[in-house]
Design a protein around this motif. Structure first.
Motif, PDB file in Angstrom:
ATOM      1  N   ALA A  87       0.830  -1.203   0.000  1.00  0.00           N
ATOM      2  CA  ALA A  87       0.000   0.000   0.000  1.00  0.00           C
ATOM      3  C   ALA A  87       0.867   1.256   0.000  1.00  0.00           C
ATOM      4  O   ALA A  87       0.562   2.234  -0.693  1.00  0.00           O
ATOM      5  CB  ALA A  87      -0.935  -0.017   1.208  1.00  0.00           C
ATOM      6  N   LYS A  88       1.963   1.241   0.777  1.00  0.00           N
ATOM      7  CA  LYS A  88       2.845   2.409   0.787  1.00  0.00           C
ATOM      8  C   LYS A  88       3.514   2.615  -0.562  1.00  0.00           C
ATOM      9  O   LYS A  88       3.700   3.754  -1.006  1.00  0.00           O
ATOM     10  CB  LYS A  88       3.901   2.256   1.878  1.00  0.00           C
ATOM     11  N   ASN A  89       3.883   1.521  -1.220  1.00  0.00           N
ATOM     12  CA  ASN A  89       4.475   1.648  -2.552  1.00  0.00           C
ATOM     13  C   ASN A  89       3.495   2.281  -3.536  1.00  0.00           C
ATOM     14  O   ASN A  89       3.878   3.129  -4.356  1.00  0.00           O
ATOM     15  CB  ASN A  89       4.920   0.285  -3.070  1.00  0.00           C
ATOM     16  N   ARG A  90       2.224   1.881  -3.453  1.00  0.00           N
ATOM     17  CA  ARG A  90       1.209   2.475  -4.339  1.00  0.00           C
ATOM     18  C   ARG A  90       0.990   3.945  -4.003  1.00  0.00           C
ATOM     19  O   ARG A  90       0.792   4.777  -4.903  1.00  0.00           O
ATOM     20  CB  ARG A  90      -0.100   1.690  -4.242  1.00  0.00           C
ATOM     21  N   GLU A  91       1.040   4.273  -2.707  1.00  0.00           N
ATOM     22  CA  GLU A  91       0.867   5.664  -2.320  1.00  0.00           C
ATOM     23  C   GLU A  91       1.988   6.529  -2.901  1.00  0.00           C
ATOM     24  O   GLU A  91       1.744   7.608  -3.464  1.00  0.00           O
ATOM     25  CB  GLU A  91       0.871   5.780  -0.799  1.00  0.00           C
ATOM     26  N   VAL A  92       3.233   6.070  -2.759  1.00  0.00           N
ATOM     27  CA  VAL A  92       4.369   6.815  -3.313  1.00  0.00           C
ATOM     28  C   VAL A  92       4.262   6.891  -4.828  1.00  0.00           C
ATOM     29  O   VAL A  92       4.540   7.938  -5.442  1.00  0.00           O
ATOM     30  CB  VAL A  92       5.698   6.163  -2.880  1.00  0.00           C
ATOM     31  N   LEU A  93       3.859   5.805  -5.452  1.00  0.00           N
ATOM     32  CA  LEU A  93       3.760   5.768  -6.915  1.00  0.00           C
ATOM     33  C   LEU A  93       2.763   6.799  -7.419  1.00  0.00           C
ATOM     34  O   LEU A  93       3.084   7.630  -8.289  1.00  0.00           O
ATOM     35  CB  LEU A  93       3.353   4.363  -7.371  1.00  0.00           C
ATOM     36  N   TYR A  94       1.540   6.765  -6.908  1.00  0.00           N
ATOM     37  CA  TYR A  94       0.507   7.669  -7.422  1.00  0.00           C
ATOM     38  C   TYR A  94       0.793   9.124  -7.045  1.00  0.00           C
ATOM     39  O   TYR A  94       0.493  10.036  -7.818  1.00  0.00           O
ATOM     40  CB  TYR A  94      -0.859   7.242  -6.901  1.00  0.00           C
ATOM     41  N   ASP A  95       1.361   9.325  -5.868  1.00  0.00           N
ATOM     42  CA  ASP A  95       1.696  10.695  -5.488  1.00  0.00           C
ATOM     43  C   ASP A  95       2.787  11.265  -6.388  1.00  0.00           C
ATOM     44  O   ASP A  95       2.720  12.420  -6.813  1.00  0.00           O
ATOM     45  CB  ASP A  95       2.137  10.734  -4.027  1.00  0.00           C
ATOM     46  N   SER A  96       3.797  10.463  -6.709  1.00  0.00           N
ATOM     47  CA  SER A  96       4.856  10.928  -7.605  1.00  0.00           C
ATOM     48  C   SER A  96       4.328  11.099  -9.021  1.00  0.00           C
ATOM     49  O   SER A  96       4.749  12.023  -9.737  1.00  0.00           O
ATOM     50  CB  SER A  96       6.028   9.941  -7.594  1.00  0.00           C
ATOM     51  N   LEU A  97       3.395  10.253  -9.443  1.00  0.00           N
ATOM     52  CA  LEU A  97       2.826  10.403 -10.787  1.00  0.00           C
ATOM     53  C   LEU A  97       2.017  11.687 -10.904  1.00  0.00           C
ATOM     54  O   LEU A  97       2.128  12.414 -11.897  1.00  0.00           O
ATOM     55  CB  LEU A  97       1.951   9.191 -11.128  1.00  0.00           C
ATOM     56  N   GLN A  98       1.192  11.992  -9.902  1.00  0.00           N
ATOM     57  CA  GLN A  98       0.408  13.224  -9.991  1.00  0.00           C
ATOM     58  C   GLN A  98       1.303  14.449  -9.915  1.00  0.00           C
ATOM     59  O   GLN A  98       1.053  15.454 -10.571  1.00  0.00           O
ATOM     60  CB  GLN A  98      -0.673  13.248  -8.899  1.00  0.00           C
ATOM     61  N   LEU A  99       2.395  14.359  -9.153  1.00  0.00           N
ATOM     62  CA  LEU A  99       3.333  15.476  -9.083  1.00  0.00           C
ATOM     63  C   LEU A  99       4.078  15.643 -10.405  1.00  0.00           C
ATOM     64  O   LEU A  99       4.288  16.763 -10.877  1.00  0.00           O
ATOM     65  CB  LEU A  99       4.324  15.249  -7.947  1.00  0.00           C
ATOM     66  N   ALA A 100       4.456  14.522 -11.028  1.00  0.00           N
ATOM     67  CA  ALA A 100       5.131  14.589 -12.326  1.00  0.00           C
ATOM     68  C   ALA A 100       4.225  15.221 -13.364  1.00  0.00           C
ATOM     69  O   ALA A 100       4.663  16.053 -14.173  1.00  0.00           O
ATOM     70  CB  ALA A 100       5.549  13.190 -12.756  1.00  0.00           C
ATOM     71  N   HIS A 101       2.972  14.861 -13.355  1.00  0.00           N
ATOM     72  CA  HIS A 101       2.031  15.451 -14.306  1.00  0.00           C
ATOM     73  C   HIS A 101       1.827  16.938 -14.022  1.00  0.00           C
ATOM     74  O   HIS A 101       1.668  17.735 -14.952  1.00  0.00           O
ATOM     75  CB  HIS A 101       0.688  14.710 -14.248  1.00  0.00           C
TER      76      HIS A 101
END
Length: 1533
Positions: free
Chosen positions: A820-834
């Motif tokens: 779950a933490k990996n998914r949280e970091v993933l989606y948070d970094s993706l939205q920040l990248a966008h």
């Protein structure tokens, strides 16, 4: 996080590969390895990391190489390239990446990619991409994907096949394939109807072959373009005519038929990633087929990234006192590093006095650091241990802080001393090129070293040591030095893992670049790479990069130095402290609240239906909410003057610039001109696809005209210029490159302008309009919209992932928690990248060299954004107080009773309850009403080219807040405000935002930084505004006491830290030439006692203090390096005596050296801006009396507190508030006015009766004896002159001193009178004058304010005839000064009379009996106001009182020909006299000219005297007509 917004890339030095470089330069390192280097030399508020994907096997060209494809200075043999490719494979195998050659299917995470060359079945070298994968079980492999590089060329019409055959034959050894392709070209006229451009696609085996062919074709294209520019329509018509007669128009040299080349500069790895849709940071299925092309398929179902092996290291070295470590003589003491959270420390026992045991350094629980120690006997053992551990662990990523500038070069140099080749051992060596880029991380501190970054981002205080103490600690306290060393490794590792790693690999999933390029390149480059992906899949050919036009001319013929657009509107409106718990004053506008009340339903309906997407019929409490809002607004309207607590808001537009782009369909290719629209089939009457939008252009141009510029060009063509190489022949102007020619032209023109025009540049700003095509291919807009929507999706998924983390932690399952933490970091970094890329679409279009470049689009975006903020400000000004305007928002305070947030209840299944801000609703409805695009066209049917027109608006305000407090500083200059400087506090007292203050700047005085760090919290204390400033003043007084007491109770070390300044020199010392600054003086003095090697490079850190001596010298010459105080006493004494120019210095005390007044002034300036001036602006007394107000503010405060100041008229009357009382007062006044009018009328009748009775007596009439005589006429004229105001027409001086002739309109007649103007001046005497002197009638005592506040003793006004001399009387020693002696008599007369004057009444009575009334004294006339006596007003019939007659005379430059025109407008006649050598009337019919009622008479004469007589006769005739007062206006040419 580290957003990549609006930053550019630049070049530095990096680490390179074990293999030999493919070409000179390049960034080649072990291919699978990633280097992430946090850099210390950061700009304000920035943090950035340097990340290099190693062993790229390619040359990174410098900025002058437009190709951007890695090429070398020479052609390389196939054997050399093959050897390098094999060496690449050996190096990759060291790190576990071996090329698979079996037929198995694997699943891997793509961590890196690099360009390579492999052998095909025919044993030929071909270009390919090496892809590096990590499998789920952490095993590694690489596959090579062959791909033929290519580019496109455009040929002349009907020449494609011939050119294809010609090129295939000409480049048979390099060109493998030439095929015809049709692509969408947005530069093609009328392309909207489906026209496609036909290109020739040229494919090659290797990049080397492509570069060789491209070089030749580029040269041909440039020549052909120049030829096309020089061709005229006549030459084209002639060519077509010859072709129609049988002569072929196709050139025998087919190279001349190539007119354009496209996509020639796309890097090979970008080309492959775009075409094959392969991106780093994603999972793929890889099916290898032996020597055949592998099949790589994306896996969308796998989202969690694997954990790469990350090694973060830092070294500590020895150094000489006050010297920078030198790799030739100094040694490595320690190497500390972390690998996947496990720490290691290697020590050099030759330097370290004792063994170090394993220990733990865990600054916070989440930053664990268990360190294993290796105590090696010497430096060689230390280096070998480090290299062996690297090869044993095989890290994927290396992380250092400043490693490419210090750590790696130092390790390489020290390994070489011990006969160790780092290149051979671990695959690293230095190259000549590298790239790093700054990333804005919103740091709340100004320093950019590792310690400060760790404090700001990791929220703990790392171990800090003075570099001068490290060698001593190595022998005396090795454990302390060990703690310091490992603290750097811990900070570096966790900074990378928390802020860099997820962000970079999130961007890699959407951008076709290597991970190191994603970090190093500027956001503009990333944005362009993304647009290239979208354009390729939309089958749109890439435009070439923008090329600047050299010496561009303006429309009016001036050379442009630079041009741009006016950016966003930023403005500071108020200063002071505003707190939510302290009342402030509001002056509201009742009319604005009437508008708000009438629009409540509409605004709330828009907020519910449009913003929240809730049908209004599902809302259950709409009426109650509307009623409550109206009730509050009515109360505010009825009581507009309020003193209540404020609500502090930040009203900003969410993603303003991207949403302006989407709303208005803005894209570079949509910025069209009339010629583009004229060629379009959609350009029909009534078409609404053309939308004109405004923007502000700003340019700097040289004042010289086009003719002057051309003369300078001609002059340069006759001159000789320096040779290209030393010792070579001089070059003529035409032998220079076009860039050099333009540089010489601009330099010479600049010198000419400075001499001829006394200035080199002229700035101009103008509003321009550009047509935006609403039907243009929407790939750019679609890309922006897709990114915006995808970011919202990832943001929503991030919220879901956070809930999943909470659920997993509640269950206690370690596996679920990690997933779950990996998914949280993933989606948070993706939205920040966008988000980062989304914010770059606007700035990219103005980036130099951008493929999609448009200054017009950038200007429209900024201008529209500024208009939105300005409109919002107009609303806020009427209902509250705006404090600061940002580019995309407004800081403001609203009354506490203003309607805030409302809960809307509905039956909507997903939105049963939503909260709507009324302020937000009002602003969003304003945006919808005034900034909606009603001409938005959307293509719904491409086959039939059907468009649907609709309204579009995605621009919405967002409300941030409320906040507890906002502090805004003031400027020390009158009439100015400090923009982008404020401090904002959250409701819990924490600092929400700190912007623009010195505490966030590098190099500022540490005293100022410390003061600001402590002063802002004091603004939250106190329960009133006065007590708030009292608490702030205590902080200021504390630091003032420190300075006034000369820090007597402070240790020298703390004093040095407090008053030292640190500045970095961006260039070498020798590059500054004769410039002067404190940094330059410090650098020169460092070189004096430390050696010239200290200043040989750029980036020197200059730390200095300001001394008191030499007295009278400027500050720049009183900068003393702080390092001198750490030197030996004899050295310190010698140089301080020299620099201070005081040979008596013996016992050095820093307190006697410092210029305390300088530091008091520096601190006082900050106190003025933050405390004292804002307090005065808020009506409070100076809270820090020792810091005086500026002169302008002091004067303003004295005027405000002056009890003798005259009151304004509005302060003398009370305001009648109630409407009934006002109406009753008006009725009473009307009755009073009527009674007064009746009384005046009765008095007038009685006066006439009494006058009649005196004239009638004895039954007969007594007549005035003067009536009807000449004497009576003259007396009436005299009486008119004395009683009627004069309308002054002209005042001119006569030959007699002090005598003027005045033409004045008196009544309906023009009069000429003489006016005597005396010389008036003022004498200020220290002793009073005696009234009995002979000259007493010439002066009188008066009261005046003297210039520059000079003291008034006894001031006398002299009025002296111009011819009278008073030298003796004005030469007495008691005269302080004589004033206004240089005022001209003409100016004195105009100043006294104005344009309307009249004879003073007492003077008029005296002049009634005088015989001579044509001469007046200046004091006999008095000024009349235009309110009582109008000047040259129109008569009742609309005509002017004074008529005008015009005489025009134009004489030929040579000969006796001339033309006279006499226009008698009152007589409706015009006489034209032509003076010529023959009597031939060649004049046209003048009666056709306007005005129609004017009759023209034309005479042709040969004698000028006859013409003069005719004009004189015509004027006399006009005079006899008695048309009234007339002015004659003449125009001579």
């Amino acid at each position: 996080m580290i957003p990549l917004v609006d930053m550019d890339s630049s070049d530095t030095t990096e680490v390179v590969d074990v293999r030999q470089l493919e070409l000179s330069g390049g960034c080649v390192m072990p291919r699978p390895t990633l280097l992430a280097t946090p850099h210390p030399h950061l700009s304000n508020y920035d943090i950035f990391f340097i990340m290099v994907l190693q062993n790229s096997g390619k040359y990174k060209s410098d900025k002058k190489d437009v190709s951007n494809i890695k090429t070398g200075p020479r052609e390389e043999t196939s054997e050399l390239r093959l050897r390098e490719s094999l060496e690449n494979d050996v190096t990759d195998a060291k790190y576990g990446f071996r090329r698979v050659a079996d037929h198995l299917e694997r699943t891997g995470f793509l961590i890196n990619m690099h360009t390579t060359e492999i052998l095909d079945e025919d044993k030929r070298l071909i270009s390919a991409m090496d892809y590096y994968f990590i499998q789920e079980d952490d095993t590694r492999f690489k596959v090579s994907l062959p791909f033929k590089p290519y580019f496109y060329i455009l040929t002349k019409k009907d020449c494609t096949q011939e050119v294809s055959a010609y090129l295939t034959k000409k480049f048979s050894g390099s060109l493998t394939k030439a095929e015809v392709m049709t692509k969408e070209d947005l530069d093609l006229p009328n392309h909207l109807i489906g026209l496609k451009q036909t290109y020739l696609k040229l494919s090659f085996l290797t990049v080397t072959d492509l570069v060789k062919v491209r070089r030749e074709l580029m040269s041909a294209v440039r020549k052909n373009r120049e030829r096309e520019k020089n061709n005229t329509y006549y030459t084209e018509m002639l060519t077509n005519a010859l072709a129609s007669k049988g002569t072929t128009k196709k050139s025998t040299d087919h190279m001349e038929n190539i007119i354009d080349i496209r996509e020639y500069d796309v890097p090979y790895h970008v080309r492959v990633s775009i075409d094959m849709k392969i991106f780093c940071g994603l999972w793929y299925d890889i099916r290898s087929q032996g020597n055949d092309v592998p099949i790589i398929t994306k896996r969308d179902d796998l989202i969690e990234r694997p954990d790469p092996i990350v090694l973060a290291f830092d070294i500590e070295t020895t150094k000489l006192p006050l010297k920078f470590p030198d790799a030739n003589s100094d040694q490595i003491m320690m190497i500390s590093y972390m690998i996947d959270g496990q720490g290691y420390l290697i020590t050099n026992r030759e330097i370290i006095s004792s063994d170090i045991e394993d220990f733990e350094y865990t600054p916070k629980p989440e930053f664990e650091g268990l360190f294993t120690i290796f105590n090696e006997p010497d430096e060689m053992g230390l280096i070998q241990r480090f290299f062996e551990h690297i090869l044993d662990v095989k890290p994927h990523i290396f992380v250092t802080y400043n490693g490419d500038f210090f750590d790696w070069p130092f390790v390489e140099a020290r390994a070489a001393v011990h006969d160790l080749d780092m290149k051979t051992e671990i695959g690293f060596s230095r190259n000549r090129e590298g790239v790093w880029v700054k990333r804005d991380s919103y740091l709340p501190v100004g320093s950019q070293n590792l310690k400060a970054v760790a404090k700001a981002k990791l929220r703990y205080d790392p171990v800090e040591l003075d570099p001068e103490d490290m060698c001593r600690l190595a022998s005396e306290q090795p454990q302390v030095l060990s703690n310091y060393s490992v603290s750097d490794a811990v900070a570096t590792y966790y900074l990378y893992m928390k802020y860099v790693h997820p962000f970079i690999f999130a961007l890699c999933t959407i951008i076709p670049l290597e991970p190191d390029e994603v970090l190093r390149k500027g956001s503009g480059t990333l944005c362009e790479a993304l647009l290239m992906v979208e354009a390729f899949h939309a089958r749109i050919v890439f435009p070439n990069k923008q090329e600047s036009e050299l010496n561009k001319m303006t429309d009016d013929g001036h050379v442009l130095d630079q041009e741009t657009y006016v950016g966003g509107h930023v403005e500071a409106l108020e200063s002071g402290v505003f707190r939510a718990d302290l009342p402030c004053r509001f002056r509201l506008v009742p009319e604005a609240f009437d508008k708000l009340i009438s629009g409540v339903e509409v605004a709330m309906t828009h907020a519910i239906e449009v913003e929240e997407n809730i049908p209004l019929e599902t809302v259950s409490n709409f009426d109650e909410v509307v009623a409550d809002i109206k009730s509050k607004l009515q109360d505010l309207r009825d009581n507009p003057l309020r003193n209540e607590r404020p609500i502090i808001y930040h009203l900003d537009v969410g993603a303003m610039y991207p949403n302006i782009i989407l709303t208005n369909r803005l894209q570079p290719s949509a910025m069209v001109e009339e010629t583009v629209c004229a060629a379009c089939d959609f350009n029909r009457p009534g078409a609404k696809c053309q939308r004109k939008m405004a923007w502000m252009w700003r340019g700097e141009y040289m004042p010289a005209s086009r003719n002057e510029f051309q003369r300078i060009q001609q002059q340069l063509e006759m001159e000789k210029f320096p040779p290209l190489f030393p010792g070579g022949p001089s070059r003529a102007f035409h032998q220079l490159s076009r860039e050099d020619q333009a540089e010489f032209e601009k330099k010479r023109l600049s010198e000419y302008c400075r001499k001829a025009y006394k200035k080199a540049h002229v700035s101009r700003t103008e509003e321009r309009y550009t047509t935006v095509c609403q039907k243009e291919n929407s790939f750019y807009v679609d890309t922006v919209r897709a990114f915006r929507d995808r970011r919202y999706e990832y943001k929503a998924l991030s919220k879901v992932a956070k809930r999943q983390v909470s659920d997993a932690m509640a269950k206690g399952d370690a596996g679920d928690i990690k997933s779950a933490k990996n998914r949280e970091v993933l989606y948070d970094s993706l939205q920040l990248a966008h988000k980062c890329i989304l914010n770059s679409f606007y700035g990219y279009v103005m980036r130099k060299g951008a493929r999609w470049h448009s200054m017009e689009m950038a200007g429209i975006v900024c201008y529209t954004g500024a208009a939105i903020i300005t409109k919002a400000r107009e609303i806020i000004e009427q209902v509250g107080r705006p404090l600061e305007l940002d580019t995309d928002g407004i800081w403001c305070v609203l009354p506490e009773s203003f309607p805030e947030n409302y809960n809307i209840h509905s039956t909507h299944p997903k939105k049963a309850k939503v909260t709507i801000s009324y302020t937000n609703a009002v602003l969003n409805y304003m945006v919808k009403d005034q900034f909606t695009n009603h001409a938005y066209h959307e293509l719904v049917e491409p086959a039939t080219l059907s468009y649907v027109q609709r309204s579009e608006n995605s621009i919405f305000f967002e409300v941030d807040g409320p906040y507890l407090a906002m502090v805004l500083p003031a400027s020390k200059e009158e009439g100015k405000k400090l923009k982008k400087r404020y401090a904002v506090f959250n409701l819990d007292g924490s600092l929400a935002e700190l912007k623009g203050f010195e505490v966030k700047r590098r190099g500022e005085l540490q005293l100022v930084k410390i003061f600001q760090s402590s002063v802002f919290e004091a603004f939250l204390k106190g329960d009133s505004l006065e007590k708030c400033y009292e608490s702030v003043a205590k902080v200021a007084d504390y630091w003032l006491d420190v300075l006034y007491s000369k820090a007597c109770n402070m240790p020298d070390s703390e004093l040095f830290e407090l008053i030292s300044e640190n500045r970095s020199m961006s260039k070498k010392l020798e590059d500054y030439g004769t410039q002067k600054s404190t940094s330059i003086s410090t650098a020169k003095r460092l070189a004096e006692f430390l050696g010239d090697q200290m200043v040989k490079d750029a980036g020197l850190a200059c730390r200095f203090i300001i001394s008191r001596k030499p007295e009278g010298a400027p500050v720049t010459e009183r900068a003393i390096p702080l390092a001198i105080f750490q030197s030996e006493p004899s050295v310190k004494r010698h140089y301080l005596r020299k620099w201070l120019k005081d040979m008596s210095i013996d016992d050095i005390d820093i307190r006697q050296v410092l210029d305390w007044n300088y530091y008091i002034e520096r601190l006082g300036g900050t106190i003025q801006k933050i405390i004292t001036i804002p307090a005065a602006m808020q009506g409070l007394a100076n809270p820090v009396p020792r810091v005086q107000h500026p002169d302008w503010l002091h004067k303003k405060m004295l005027e405000k507190n002056d009890t003798l100041k005259q009151k304004r008229i509005n302060e003398m009357f009370t305001i009648i508030k109630k409407k009934e009382e006002r109406l009753a007062w008006i009725d009473y006044q009307k009755k009073k006015w009527a009674l007064q009018a009746q009384q005046r009328s009765s008095k007038h009748v009685d006066k006439k009766r009494s006058r009649h009775s005196t004239e009638v007596g004895g039954g007969g009439v007594v007549r005035n004896p003067s009536t009807g005589t000449l004497g009576g006429f003259l007396r009436r004229a005299q009486r008119t002159l004395l009683d009627t105001p004069w309308q002054v027409i002209q005042v001119c001086e006569l030959s007699h001193p002090g005598l003027f002739r005045v033409w004045a309109l008196v009544g309906q007649e023009l009069h000429q009178v003489k006016l005597v103007v005396p010389r008036i001046f003022y004498v200020n005497q220290r002793l009073p004058r005696n009234d009995t002197t002979e000259d007493a009638p010439l002066w009188r005592k008066c009261s005046r304010i003297l210039p520059r506040s000079r003291p008034v003793f006894n001031l006398y006004e002299y009025s002296v005839p111009e011819e009278l001399e008073l030298m003796a009387d004005l030469s007495t020693p008691d005269i302080e000064g004589i004033y206004e002696t240089q005022v001209s008599l003409e100016f004195r007369a105009l100043l006294r009379l104005g344009c309307v004057c009249a004879v003073e009444r007492s003077a008029a009575r005296r002049l009634t009996t005088a015989s001579n009334t044509d001469t007046f004294m200046l004091d006999q006339l008095q000024f009349r106001s235009l309110a009582h006596s109008p000047y040259l007003h129109r008569q009742a019939d609309g005509t002017h009182t004074v008529k005008h007659v015009y005489l025009y005379h134009n004489r030929a430059p040579a000969g006796h020909r001339a033309m006279f025109g006499l226009f008698l407008a009152p007589s409706k006649r015009a006489l034209i006299f032509v003076l010529d050598t023959v009597r031939t009337n060649q004049m046209p019919n003048m009666d056709l000219l306007p005005p129609v009622e004017l009759t023209f008479e034309i005479r042709v004469e040969t004698d000028p005297r006859q013409v003069h007589r005719l004009i004189q006769r015509a004027l006399q005739d006009y005079k006899d007509e008695k048309k009234g007062p007339t002015l004659l206006a003449t125009c001579l040419h």
